[in-house]
Design a protein around this motif. Structure first.
Motif, PDB file in Angstrom:
ATOM      1  N   LEU A 300      10.775  -5.770  28.955  1.00 19.66           N
ATOM      2  CA  LEU A 300      11.999  -6.584  28.401  1.00 19.66           C
ATOM      3  C   LEU A 300      11.886  -7.752  28.313  1.00 19.66           C
ATOM      4  CD1 LEU A 300      14.633  -3.741  29.349  1.00 19.66           C
ATOM      5  CD2 LEU A 300      13.790  -4.453  27.108  1.00 19.66           C
ATOM      6  N   GLN A 301      10.927  -8.382  29.748  1.00 19.32           N
ATOM      7  CA  GLN A 301      11.016  -9.822  29.827  1.00 19.32           C
ATOM      8  C   GLN A 301      10.432 -10.459  28.684  1.00 19.32           C
ATOM      9  OE1 GLN A 301      12.102 -11.030  33.012  1.00 19.32           O
ATOM     10  NE2 GLN A 301      11.803 -13.004  31.993  1.00 19.32           N
ATOM     11  N   LYS A 302       9.561  -9.683  27.987  1.00 22.70           N
ATOM     12  CA  LYS A 302       8.906 -10.425  26.850  1.00 22.70           C
ATOM     13  C   LYS A 302       9.755 -10.552  25.540  1.00 22.70           C
ATOM     14  CE  LYS A 302       4.291  -8.400  28.305  1.00 22.70           C
ATOM     15  NZ  LYS A 302       3.247  -7.606  27.841  1.00 22.70           N
ATOM     16  N   GLU A 303      10.882  -9.755  25.597  1.00 26.50           N
ATOM     17  CA  GLU A 303      12.038  -9.477  24.602  1.00 26.50           C
ATOM     18  C   GLU A 303      12.986 -10.563  25.102  1.00 26.50           C
ATOM     19  OE1 GLU A 303      11.201  -8.188  21.680  1.00 26.50           O
ATOM     20  OE2 GLU A 303       9.420  -7.645  22.540  1.00 26.50           O
ATOM     21  N   GLY A 304      13.062 -11.419  26.056  1.00 27.14           N
ATOM     22  CA  GLY A 304      14.289 -12.179  26.313  1.00 27.14           C
ATOM     23  C   GLY A 304      15.221 -11.623  27.037  1.00 27.14           C
ATOM     24  N   VAL A 305      14.800 -10.425  27.568  1.00 26.63           N
ATOM     25  CA  VAL A 305      16.060  -9.718  28.384  1.00 26.63           C
ATOM     26  C   VAL A 305      15.487  -9.672  29.884  1.00 26.63           C
ATOM     27  CG1 VAL A 305      17.267  -7.573  28.852  1.00 26.63           C
ATOM     28  CG2 VAL A 305      16.727  -8.202  26.398  1.00 26.63           C
ATOM     29  N   HIS A 306      16.142 -10.172  30.904  1.00 26.34           N
ATOM     30  CA  HIS A 306      15.833 -10.079  32.446  1.00 26.34           C
ATOM     31  C   HIS A 306      16.648  -8.964  32.941  1.00 26.34           C
ATOM     32  CE1 HIS A 306      15.136 -11.303  36.274  1.00 26.34           C
ATOM     33  NE2 HIS A 306      16.223 -11.079  36.782  1.00 26.34           N
ATOM     34  N   VAL A 307      15.768  -7.941  33.495  1.00 24.49           N
ATOM     35  CA  VAL A 307      16.585  -6.892  34.073  1.00 24.49           C
ATOM     36  C   VAL A 307      16.607  -7.136  35.660  1.00 24.49           C
ATOM     37  CG1 VAL A 307      16.370  -4.375  34.286  1.00 24.49           C
ATOM     38  CG2 VAL A 307      15.645  -5.533  32.396  1.00 24.49           C
ATOM     39  N   VAL A 308      17.716  -6.837  36.406  1.00 21.38           N
ATOM     40  CA  VAL A 308      17.951  -6.639  37.415  1.00 21.38           C
ATOM     41  C   VAL A 308      17.801  -5.259  38.265  1.00 21.38           C
ATOM     42  CG1 VAL A 308      19.323  -7.529  39.777  1.00 21.38           C
ATOM     43  CG2 VAL A 308      19.002  -9.016  37.490  1.00 21.38           C
ATOM     44  N   LEU A 309      16.945  -4.861  39.049  1.00 20.89           N
ATOM     45  CA  LEU A 309      17.159  -3.356  39.434  1.00 20.89           C
ATOM     46  C   LEU A 309      17.703  -3.575  40.874  1.00 20.89           C
ATOM     47  CD1 LEU A 309      13.457  -2.307  38.539  1.00 20.89           C
ATOM     48  CD2 LEU A 309      15.764  -1.673  37.465  1.00 20.89           C
ATOM     49  N   GLU A 314      16.418   1.100  51.844  1.00 23.17           N
ATOM     50  CA  GLU A 314      15.402   2.074  51.603  1.00 23.17           C
ATOM     51  C   GLU A 314      14.387   1.999  50.029  1.00 23.17           C
ATOM     52  OE1 GLU A 314      18.494   3.065  52.304  1.00 23.17           O
ATOM     53  OE2 GLU A 314      17.932   2.909  54.434  1.00 23.17           O
ATOM     54  N   GLY A 315      14.803   0.801  49.542  1.00 26.34           N
ATOM     55  CA  GLY A 315      14.122   0.671  48.314  1.00 26.34           C
ATOM     56  C   GLY A 315      14.475   1.561  47.023  1.00 26.34           C
ATOM     57  N   MET A 380       7.695  10.565  42.402  1.00 26.42           N
ATOM     58  CA  MET A 380       8.219   9.232  41.602  1.00 26.42           C
ATOM     59  C   MET A 380       9.637   9.386  41.585  1.00 26.42           C
ATOM     60  SD  MET A 380       6.072   7.023  40.830  1.00 26.42           S
ATOM     61  CE  MET A 380       7.070   6.325  39.539  1.00 26.42           C
ATOM     62  N   GLU A 381      10.250  10.520  41.835  1.00 28.49           N
ATOM     63  CA  GLU A 381      11.873  10.642  41.885  1.00 28.49           C
ATOM     64  C   GLU A 381      12.439   9.848  42.989  1.00 28.49           C
ATOM     65  OE1 GLU A 381      12.315  14.603  41.734  1.00 28.49           O
ATOM     66  OE2 GLU A 381      11.185  14.968  39.618  1.00 28.49           O
ATOM     67  N   VAL A 382      13.733   9.339  42.687  1.00 27.97           N
ATOM     68  CA  VAL A 382      14.303   8.558  43.585  1.00 27.97           C
ATOM     69  C   VAL A 382      15.683   9.098  43.575  1.00 27.97           C
ATOM     70  CG1 VAL A 382      15.330   6.158  44.252  1.00 27.97           C
ATOM     71  CG2 VAL A 382      13.098   6.422  42.939  1.00 27.97           C
ATOM     72  N   LEU A 383      16.277   9.249  44.777  1.00 23.38           N
ATOM     73  CA  LEU A 383      17.707   9.657  44.874  1.00 23.38           C
ATOM     74  C   LEU A 383      18.647   8.492  44.419  1.00 23.38           C
ATOM     75  CD1 LEU A 383      17.338  11.802  48.255  1.00 23.38           C
ATOM     76  CD2 LEU A 383      16.881  12.458  45.852  1.00 23.38           C
ATOM     77  N   LEU A 384      19.217   8.549  43.536  1.00 21.38           N
ATOM     78  CA  LEU A 384      20.214   7.443  43.137  1.00 21.38           C
ATOM     79  C   LEU A 384      21.565   7.468  43.361  1.00 21.38           C
ATOM     80  CD1 LEU A 384      18.480   6.860  39.551  1.00 21.38           C
ATOM     81  CD2 LEU A 384      18.023   5.750  41.777  1.00 21.38           C
ATOM     82  N   GLN A 385      22.169   6.556  43.562  1.00 23.27           N
ATOM     83  CA  GLN A 385      23.778   6.575  43.789  1.00 23.27           C
ATOM     84  C   GLN A 385      24.161   6.399  42.259  1.00 23.27           C
ATOM     85  OE1 GLN A 385      24.771   3.511  46.687  1.00 23.27           O
ATOM     86  NE2 GLN A 385      23.029   4.166  47.999  1.00 23.27           N
TER      87      GLN A 385
END
Length: 409
Positions: A300-309, A314-315, A380-385
């Motif tokens: 997405l950075q190449k498309e002009g979209v900055h993504v904040v994760l 714990e990462g 690869m799975e992450v326990l997401l809030q």
């Protein structure tokens, strides 16, 4: 050319701001229009009194002062004569040609720009309507002037070219209040008035790109309790350094109250850009090589979209924010829809991993599910809030639960 219009109730502060720049050698007054004397004979008081005499003709006008900045591409090198002509043409086209105004050229930014100081009270006491001035008159005037003077157009430039402002380099700042304030102010002048953000986290998603952070403090702090706001410089690890500056200390007064008004108006303005961003993300997700959110970030950075994760200690990813530089709009992932939230993006990415099925696990049930050995969870799975109050479960997980219950019967 980019034109930014700000209104105020205090012509004194606007004039002082520009005149102090002149005293510091960082600006020059190029022209005084509709004044009885030549520019060289005008003192500060004579400049100010011209505006004040008009202001008293209509004391009902709450905001009678106008501060305009005309910003040019960094590649443009215009003579003073051409800059004066551009300013005069712009003022005529937006209906201020007969008003007194002062034109200043500032030299303290990475791109050439002018500041124009004026007011909207006419000689008969009637005021010039400022409502939607930017959309109704400024935008058409800007486009006409770009054609007339052969200027670099504000629209249609490559994303990289649109942002002459560079992140603050921590090593180059001596962390006294003056140095920090100057560096932060340059960032605020661009971001606050050009981007469409509707919350403090969304604003910080843009500010952090320039190593600046708006901070309310902890809930038990005096700053938070008094609805205060601090602006800080961030180092390369995004940790605050130097002297924090109170919002009220800046010329534009970007306080929490100021931002809350911007949140409301920006939330309406950016809705028309939502579909553009969603389509951009959907197209990116068609790439079956995207096996992680980080790979999506790079694409997405190449498309002009900055993504904040957004991650916890714990990462683990618990949220996502998109900054669309092409439309200058900022969206929290969940506001675009479930498939664009952190959970939705992680699910889409992990499903691209060959020979593996991705499952999102509710943290409260994770331990029980592992002990029962009903499902095998990929590493690869992450326990997401959840980004929203209502969590959601993928269809494949719901179907497996249903089958398990049928076997028990």
């Amino acid at each position: 050319m980019v034109a930014i219009i700000k209104t105020s109730h205090s012509i004194n502060s606007i004039l002082n701001y520009n005149e102090n720049k002149v005293k510091a050698g960082k600006a020059e007054c190029l022209n005084a229009v509709n004044y009885p004397l030549e520019l060289g004979k005008l003192s500060f008081n004579l400049k100010l009194n011209r505006f004040l005499k008009l202001a008293v003709l209509n004391e009902n006008a709450k905001r009678n002062s106008v501060h305009i900045s005309l910003n040019f591409d960094p590649s443009e090198k215009h003579s003073k004569e051409k800059l004066i002509e551009i300013a005069d043409t712009y003022m005529r086209k937006i209906g201020f040609g007969k008003q007194p105004y002062l034109v200043y050229q500032h030299h303290d930014a990475g791109h050439p720009h002018l500041h124009v100081v004026t007011n909207n009270i006419q000689r008969d006491g009637k005021r010039i309507d400022l409502h939607l001035l930017g959309i109704r008159k400024s935008e058409p005037a800007r486009k006409e002037i770009e054609e007339l003077f052969g200027l670099v157009k504000a629209e249609g430039r490559k994303t990289k070219e649109q942002y002459s402002l560079q992140p603050i380099v921590s090593r180059s700042i001596e962390y006294g209040k003056a140095e920090s304030k100057k560096a932060i102010n340059e960032v605020l002048n661009k971001v606050l008035f050009e981007y469409k953000y509707s919350s403090l986290p969304e604003l910080n998603a843009v500010l952090n790109l320039y190593n600046v952070h708006a901070d309310r403090g902890t809930e038990d702090s005096r700053v938070f309790k008094n609805n205060g706001l601090l602006y800080k410089i961030l180092d390369k690890d995004f940790k605050p350094i130097g002297v924090p500056i109170k919002a009220s200390d800046f010329y534009n007064k970007p306080t929490l109250k100021f931002l809350e008004e911007k949140f409301k108006t920006n939330d309406i303005k950016k809705q028309s850009h939502k579909s553009h961003l969603k389509n951009t993300i959907k197209l990116a997700l068609l790439d079956k090589q995207l096996s992680s959110p980080e790979k999506l970030v790079a694409k997405l950075q190449k498309e002009g979209v900055h993504v904040v994760l957004r991650k916890n200690k714990e990462g683990q990813i618990y949220g996502i924010t998109y900054v669309d530089h092409k439309t200058q709009s900022v969206f929290n992932g969940s506001s675009l829809g479930k498939e664009f939230s952190a959970k939705g993006i992680l699910e889409s990415c992990t499903l691209n991993i060959p020979n593996q099925k991705s499952i999102l696990v509710n943290p409260e049930n994770a331990q029980n599910m592992e002990s029962e050995n009903h499902l095998k969870v990929n590493t690869m799975e992450v326990l997401l809030q959840a980004e929203n109050a209502n969590d959601y479960v993928p269809k494949d997980l719901k179907q497996k639960k249903k089958k398990r219950n049928l076997r028990r019967i």
